[in-house]
Design an enzyme around this catalytic site. Structure first.
Site, short mmCIF file in Angstrom:
data_model
loop_
_atom_site.label_atom_id
_atom_site.label_comp_id
_atom_site.label_asym_id
_atom_site.label_seq_id
_atom_site.Cartn_x
_atom_site.Cartn_y
_atom_site.Cartn_z
N LYS A 94 -22.25 52.56 18.42
CA LYS A 94 -22.50 53.75 18.16
C LYS A 94 -22.03 54.77 19.29
O LYS A 94 -21.47 55.84 18.98
CB LYS A 94 -23.78 53.94 17.75
N ASN B 81 -18.13 54.48 19.40
CA ASN B 81 -17.36 55.00 18.47
C ASN B 81 -17.52 56.53 18.44
O ASN B 81 -16.47 57.28 18.33
CB ASN B 81 -18.21 54.74 17.02
N ASP C 75 -20.89 58.10 12.68
CA ASP C 75 -20.46 58.24 14.20
C ASP C 75 -19.60 59.14 14.34
O ASP C 75 -19.57 59.91 15.33
CB ASP C 75 -20.29 56.99 14.88
#
Length: 300
Positions: free
Chosen positions: A42, A45, A251
């Site tokens: 996450k 990203n 994300d």
């Protein structure tokens, strides 16, 4: 003057992705397609998504001294992310095992690896990055005590954005810093716990606001999003596209919203732009590889 539009503090994983006709039940084995390895996590990203939109972006994370770690560093640098805050070593790089069905929906199991070794001391050592950043974003694929230290390290005047994924109860000090707290339906229900007595997203947002965040965004997939702050709630419509793979779309949404807020947009304006970025992301396979440039978002 800030050196960075966005500092992302969070996870960096290698995504191991297999396409399946359907996801297996308990005790069941299903055959899938060829294994594909993508840079993900996450935190990583969000950093790539922001940089591809043209934002000056830095990442504070930890990866292993291994092939997956090198893959992640290469992908960050290729997108234009400043990796001065990426620490190497201490454990193998985190890995996410992802299955994707024909509709584009995914299931994910994460092995945190080096992400679990990103410590409060690492945050304190990177204080110069916090003072150089207009907006700071975080997630919960790193230790909660590290996220708490992020909140305590924020520079005066900067803004903190949190996507509490995977969700867990949050201390009041973290909730009070969120502007906004960004949740999907599952995350909202976990954080609200027994207080989640309604099926209406607007009620979730109001209940979450009562826990202390300065603002809240509830993402609703194909139904768009809902934003809430002290002035009320507003529904943000979705952008209709043919979804191929939803991996990492949340994300991309979070990164785009954080960047737009840092540029002075209102919460509703930022969420509307983020919805377009998220929609563009689901039209391609993988996470980071599918993230659009600002020009591609404008053309959507």
């Amino acid at each position: 003057m800030y050196d960075y539009d966005l500092l992302v503090v969070g996870s960096a994983n290698a995504d191991l992705v297999i396409g399946v006709e359907r996801r297996p039940g308990a005790g069941e084995t299903v055959l899938g397609g060829d294994l594909a390895t993508h840079p993900g996590g996450k935190g990583a990203n969000q950093a790539v998504a922001a940089a591809r939109l043209g934002a000056r972006t830095a990442l504070l994370a930890r990866v292993g001294d291994d092939a997956h770690g090198r893959l992640l560093l290469d992908s960050q640098r290729a997108a234009g992310v400043d990796t001065v805050g990426v620490l190497v070593g201490g454990a193998p790089t985190g890995v996410a095992l992802i299955t994707v069905d024909p509709s584009g929906d995914n299931s994910i199991v994460v092995s945190p690896g080096a992400n679990g070794r990103l410590t409060p001391a690492d945050v304190r050592a990177a204080v110069c990055l916090f003072h150089a950043s207009r907006v700071v974003s975080a997630q919960l694929e790193i230790p909660l005590e590290t996220v708490l230290e992020v909140v305590r390290s924020l520079a005066p005047g900067s803004r903190f954005v949190l996507n509490p994924s995977p969700p867990r109860p949050l201390p009041g000090e973290v909730l009070a810093a969120c502007d906004p707290l960004i949740v999907n339906e599952h995350e909202a229900r976990v954080i609200l716990g027994e207080a989640c007595v309604s099926e209406e997203p607007a009620d979730w947002a109001r209940l979450l606001l009562a826990k202390g965040p300065r603002s809240v965004v509830v993402t609703l997939g194909a139904a768009g999003a809902l934003v809430a702050d002290g002035h009320g709630t507003e529904r943000i419509p979705s952008v209709k596209v043919d979804a191929v793979d939803t991996t990492g779309a949340g994300d991309a949404f979070t990164a785009a919203l954080a960047v737009r807020l840092g540029a002075g947009a209102s919460l509703a304006e930022a969420a509307a732009y983020a919805a377009r970025v998220g929609a563009a992301a689901v039209t391609g396979r993988g996470a980071q590889e599918s993230y659009p440039t600002a020009a591609e978002v404008d053309a959507l």
